[in-house]
Scaffold this motif. Structure first.
Motif, PDB file in Angstrom:
ATOM      1  N   ILE A  42       0.853  -1.170  -0.143  1.00 46.78           N
ATOM      2  CA  ILE A  42      -0.148   0.123   0.060  1.00 46.78           C
ATOM      3  C   ILE A  42       0.895   1.338   0.042  1.00 46.78           C
ATOM      4  O   ILE A  42       0.400   2.300  -0.694  1.00 46.78           O
ATOM      5  CB  ILE A  42      -0.780   0.176   1.146  1.00 46.78           C
ATOM      6  N   PHE A  43       1.791   1.219   0.524  1.00 45.34           N
ATOM      7  CA  PHE A  43       2.968   2.342   0.766  1.00 45.34           C
ATOM      8  C   PHE A  43       3.555   2.418  -0.443  1.00 45.34           C
ATOM      9  O   PHE A  43       3.481   3.835  -1.148  1.00 45.34           O
ATOM     10  CB  PHE A  43       3.945   2.222   1.761  1.00 45.34           C
ATOM     11  N   VAL A  44       3.906   1.662  -1.273  1.00 48.93           N
ATOM     12  CA  VAL A  44       4.569   1.565  -2.610  1.00 48.93           C
ATOM     13  C   VAL A  44       3.391   2.248  -3.610  1.00 48.93           C
ATOM     14  O   VAL A  44       3.677   2.954  -4.501  1.00 48.93           O
ATOM     15  CB  VAL A  44       5.253   0.172  -3.077  1.00 48.93           C
ATOM     16  N   ALA A  45       2.058   1.799  -3.371  1.00 52.04           N
ATOM     17  CA  ALA A  45       1.036   1.994  -4.226  1.00 52.04           C
ATOM     18  C   ALA A  45       0.701   3.465  -4.295  1.00 52.04           C
ATOM     19  O   ALA A  45       0.343   4.323  -5.077  1.00 52.04           O
ATOM     20  CB  ALA A  45      -0.371   1.433  -4.221  1.00 52.04           C
ATOM     21  N   GLN A  46       1.264   4.279  -2.947  1.00 49.33           N
ATOM     22  CA  GLN A  46       1.024   5.582  -2.925  1.00 49.33           C
ATOM     23  C   GLN A  46       2.157   6.689  -3.694  1.00 49.33           C
ATOM     24  O   GLN A  46       1.948   7.930  -3.731  1.00 49.33           O
ATOM     25  CB  GLN A  46       1.257   6.094  -1.294  1.00 49.33           C
ATOM     26  N   TRP A  47       3.172   5.882  -4.202  1.00 49.87           N
ATOM     27  CA  TRP A  47       4.471   6.718  -4.745  1.00 49.87           C
ATOM     28  C   TRP A  47       3.935   7.527  -6.054  1.00 49.87           C
ATOM     29  O   TRP A  47       4.314   8.572  -5.971  1.00 49.87           O
ATOM     30  CB  TRP A  47       5.533   5.737  -5.149  1.00 49.87           C
ATOM     31  N   PRO A  48       3.435   6.910  -6.863  1.00 49.09           N
ATOM     32  CA  PRO A  48       2.757   7.774  -8.164  1.00 49.09           C
ATOM     33  C   PRO A  48       2.055   8.838  -7.669  1.00 49.09           C
ATOM     34  O   PRO A  48       2.300  10.045  -8.148  1.00 49.09           O
ATOM     35  CB  PRO A  48       1.962   6.885  -8.947  1.00 49.09           C
TER      36      PRO A  48
END
Length: 170
Positions: A42-48
């Motif tokens: 979920i954290f990685v999904a927030q990057w963009p």
């Protein structure tokens, strides 16, 4: 089965996959690893989305990433343990016979298994931005997550219920 195969199988039969995980026995390390993997995704999904926000506002990306990391990897797991406990108590009141562990695994596995939808949501948020497409993907993620969690709670709390009785499909 590998985690990726289990995630793919969850989109076909979420109850059956969780049942297999629960048959492996109560291991809190497995529950925590499942939760942490979901939170990291979920954290990685927030990057963009964060990158787009930093670009549009002129803000620094590092503080945005740091605060999101703190929220999803350190604070969210504590909140999710509490949500799982409340869900178990609610299921117990409704006649459930599971344990706190089975309720935790139902929630944690639902988060991890629905993470690919959140990765898509993050990409839409980052590349397209707010609008109907983002809303549609967010709604699709919510539907998938609730489907997985409800099917998982049925398996976790009412393990002897007839197949497909509560959700129409396991």
């Amino acid at each position: 089965m590998s985690i990726l195969r289990d995630i793919a199988a969850t989109y076909r039969r979420p109850g059956a996959v969780l049942r297999r995980h629960l048959r492996a026995g109560e291991r809190e390390d497995r529950a925590l690893a499942t939760l942490m993997a979901g939170c990291v995704l979920i954290f990685v999904a927030q990057w963009p989305r964060l990158s787009r926000e930093a670009f549009l506002t002129g803000a620094e990306l590092s503080p945005l990433l740091g605060s999101t990391l703190m929220a999803w990897v350190f604070l969210a797991p504590l909140l999710l343990y509490g949500i799982a406990a409340v869900a178990h108590v609610g299921a117990r009141i409704a006649g459930g016979r599971g344990t706190f562990y089975t309720a935790r695994m139902a929630l944690f596995w639902s988060i991890l298994a629905s993470a690919p939808m959140l990765l898509l949501h993050g990409m839409v948020a980052g590349f397209i931005g707010p609008g109907p497409a983002l809303d549609l993907v967010g709604l699709a993620w919510l539907a998938v997550f609730l489907w997985f969690w409800i099917a998982g709670m049925r398996v976790a709390e009412w393990p002897l219920a007839p197949a497909g009785a509560a959700t129409g499909q396991e």
